[in-house]
Design a protein around this motif. Structure first.
Motif, PDB file in Angstrom:
ATOM      1  N   GLY A   1      -0.548   6.796  -7.291  1.00  0.00           N
ATOM      2  CA  GLY A   1      -0.821   7.604  -6.102  1.00  0.00           C
ATOM      3  C   GLY A   1       0.079   7.225  -4.932  1.00  0.00           C
ATOM      4  O   GLY A   1       0.541   8.093  -4.188  1.00  0.00           O
ATOM      5  N   ILE A   2       0.329   5.928  -4.795  1.00  0.00           N
ATOM      6  CA  ILE A   2       1.221   5.464  -3.725  1.00  0.00           C
ATOM      7  C   ILE A   2       2.631   5.983  -3.952  1.00  0.00           C
ATOM      8  O   ILE A   2       3.267   6.524  -3.035  1.00  0.00           O
ATOM      9  CB  ILE A   2       1.201   3.927  -3.616  1.00  0.00           C
ATOM     10  CG1 ILE A   2      -0.138   3.457  -3.046  1.00  0.00           C
ATOM     11  CG2 ILE A   2       2.367   3.421  -2.762  1.00  0.00           C
ATOM     12  CD1 ILE A   2      -0.346   1.960  -3.095  1.00  0.00           C
ATOM     13  N   LEU A   3       3.133   5.831  -5.167  1.00  0.00           N
ATOM     14  CA  LEU A   3       4.491   6.303  -5.462  1.00  0.00           C
ATOM     15  C   LEU A   3       4.595   7.825  -5.304  1.00  0.00           C
ATOM     16  O   LEU A   3       5.574   8.334  -4.747  1.00  0.00           O
ATOM     17  CB  LEU A   3       4.916   5.867  -6.862  1.00  0.00           C
ATOM     18  CG  LEU A   3       5.131   4.364  -7.029  1.00  0.00           C
ATOM     19  CD1 LEU A   3       5.357   4.006  -8.487  1.00  0.00           C
ATOM     20  CD2 LEU A   3       6.287   3.878  -6.168  1.00  0.00           C
ATOM     21  N   ALA A   4       3.589   8.537  -5.765  1.00  0.00           N
ATOM     22  CA  ALA A   4       3.580   9.992  -5.602  1.00  0.00           C
ATOM     23  C   ALA A   4       3.553  10.371  -4.128  1.00  0.00           C
ATOM     24  O   ALA A   4       4.209  11.336  -3.713  1.00  0.00           O
ATOM     25  CB  ALA A   4       2.382  10.600  -6.332  1.00  0.00           C
ATOM     26  N   SER A   5       2.832   9.590  -3.320  1.00  0.00           N
ATOM     27  CA  SER A   5       2.756   9.894  -1.890  1.00  0.00           C
ATOM     28  C   SER A   5       4.097   9.686  -1.202  1.00  0.00           C
ATOM     29  O   SER A   5       4.458  10.443  -0.299  1.00  0.00           O
ATOM     30  CB  SER A   5       1.664   9.054  -1.213  1.00  0.00           C
ATOM     31  OG  SER A   5       2.085   7.719  -1.002  1.00  0.00           O
TER      32      SER A   5
ATOM     33  N   LEU B   1      11.653   3.564  -6.853  1.00  0.00           N
ATOM     34  CA  LEU B   1      10.522   2.638  -6.996  1.00  0.00           C
ATOM     35  C   LEU B   1       9.678   2.976  -8.229  1.00  0.00           C
ATOM     36  O   LEU B   1       9.101   2.088  -8.862  1.00  0.00           O
ATOM     37  CB  LEU B   1       9.632   2.666  -5.744  1.00  0.00           C
ATOM     38  CG  LEU B   1      10.232   2.040  -4.486  1.00  0.00           C
ATOM     39  CD1 LEU B   1       9.343   2.322  -3.279  1.00  0.00           C
ATOM     40  CD2 LEU B   1      10.432   0.540  -4.669  1.00  0.00           C
ATOM     41  N   ALA B   2       9.601   4.253  -8.560  1.00  0.00           N
ATOM     42  CA  ALA B   2       8.803   4.685  -9.712  1.00  0.00           C
ATOM     43  C   ALA B   2       9.410   4.254 -11.042  1.00  0.00           C
ATOM     44  O   ALA B   2       8.691   4.073 -12.024  1.00  0.00           O
ATOM     45  CB  ALA B   2       8.626   6.201  -9.681  1.00  0.00           C
ATOM     46  N   VAL B   3      10.738   4.077 -11.075  1.00  0.00           N
ATOM     47  CA  VAL B   3      11.381   3.730 -12.357  1.00  0.00           C
ATOM     48  C   VAL B   3      11.717   2.249 -12.492  1.00  0.00           C
ATOM     49  O   VAL B   3      12.069   1.806 -13.571  1.00  0.00           O
ATOM     50  CB  VAL B   3      12.653   4.573 -12.604  1.00  0.00           C
ATOM     51  CG1 VAL B   3      12.308   6.031 -12.710  1.00  0.00           C
ATOM     52  CG2 VAL B   3      13.720   4.338 -11.542  1.00  0.00           C
ATOM     53  N   ILE B   4      11.604   1.489 -11.404  1.00  0.00           N
ATOM     54  CA  ILE B   4      11.903   0.041 -11.526  1.00  0.00           C
ATOM     55  C   ILE B   4      10.642  -0.769 -11.701  1.00  0.00           C
ATOM     56  O   ILE B   4       9.567  -0.323 -11.530  1.00  0.00           O
ATOM     57  CB  ILE B   4      12.714  -0.497 -10.328  1.00  0.00           C
ATOM     58  CG1 ILE B   4      11.974  -0.274  -9.013  1.00  0.00           C
ATOM     59  CG2 ILE B   4      14.082   0.136 -10.297  1.00  0.00           C
ATOM     60  CD1 ILE B   4      12.647  -0.974  -7.843  1.00  0.00           C
TER      61      ILE B   4
END
Length: 195
Positions: free
Chosen positions: A96-100, A192-195
């Motif tokens: 949810g944080i990354l999506a935000s 950030l989502a892929v690392i």
């Protein structure tokens, strides 16, 4: 309107400068919660990007949204932190944080303007995940109120930084700067989502 933002920014900077000094001036008081709370949003790139993006988006929308979106974020983040501090589990927090971060960046990059109620609801939804994460990361020895006060103050500062970026410059340059910054925030979220 500009003098209001200058006053709010000056007051926030002054408060940030004075609060730690006041907290440290008296021995025997718990200070780590406040200091950890203030620094926490600045040490997580995901939090920093999302909070600046909310300020940018609020300023892009203008009018009531300039204060309504940051207020919705702060209130909902405090609620989420409280739930977390009470031991309530909220699923998909990291996702949810990354999506935000990605969503907030895209909203700014495309200067999206929905109905104010929808924008407020989206902002609150993003804030919930950040609040739950902040609450879960509270140090065991810290005072909950102190820690909460610290990260809410830091969040307000980041929102104001985003607002100031738009309000301080010439409208055409500020609009382009905001869109480029929004694209950078969305790209940062993807990284950030892929690392």
């Amino acid at each position: 309107m500009k003098h209001i933002f200058k006053t709010v920014i000056s007051a926030s900077i002054s408060a940030t400068a004075v609060v730690p000094a006041v907290a440290m001036a008296h021995t025997g008081y718990e200070t780590s919660g406040l200091m950890v709370g203030i620094t926490h949003p600045f040490t997580g790139l995901d939090h920093l990007l999302a909070m600046v993006a909310v300020g940018l988006w609020a300023a892009q929308m203008g009018g009531k949204a300039t204060w309504q979106l940051p207020l919705a974020f702060i209130v909902t983040m405090a609620f989420g932190a409280g739930l977390s501090m009470l031991g309530v589990t909220v699923p998909f927090v990291e996702g949810g944080i990354l999506a935000s971060v990605i969503a907030a960046g895209l909203l700014v990059a495309f200067a999206v303007r929905f109905n104010i109620l929808l924008c407020t609801a989206l902002t609150a939804g993003m804030a919930m995940f950040h609040g739950v994460a902040h609450g879960a990361e509270m140090p065991v020895a810290a005072s909950g109120l102190s820690y909460l006060s610290g990260f809410l103050l830091a969040t307000l500062m980041l929102h104001l930084a985003g607002i100031a970026l738009i309000k301080a410059g010439k409208p055409a340059i500020a609009a382009m700067t905001a869109r480029i910054t929004g694209a950078g925030i969305a790209a940062g979220g993807l990284v950030l989502a892929v690392i």
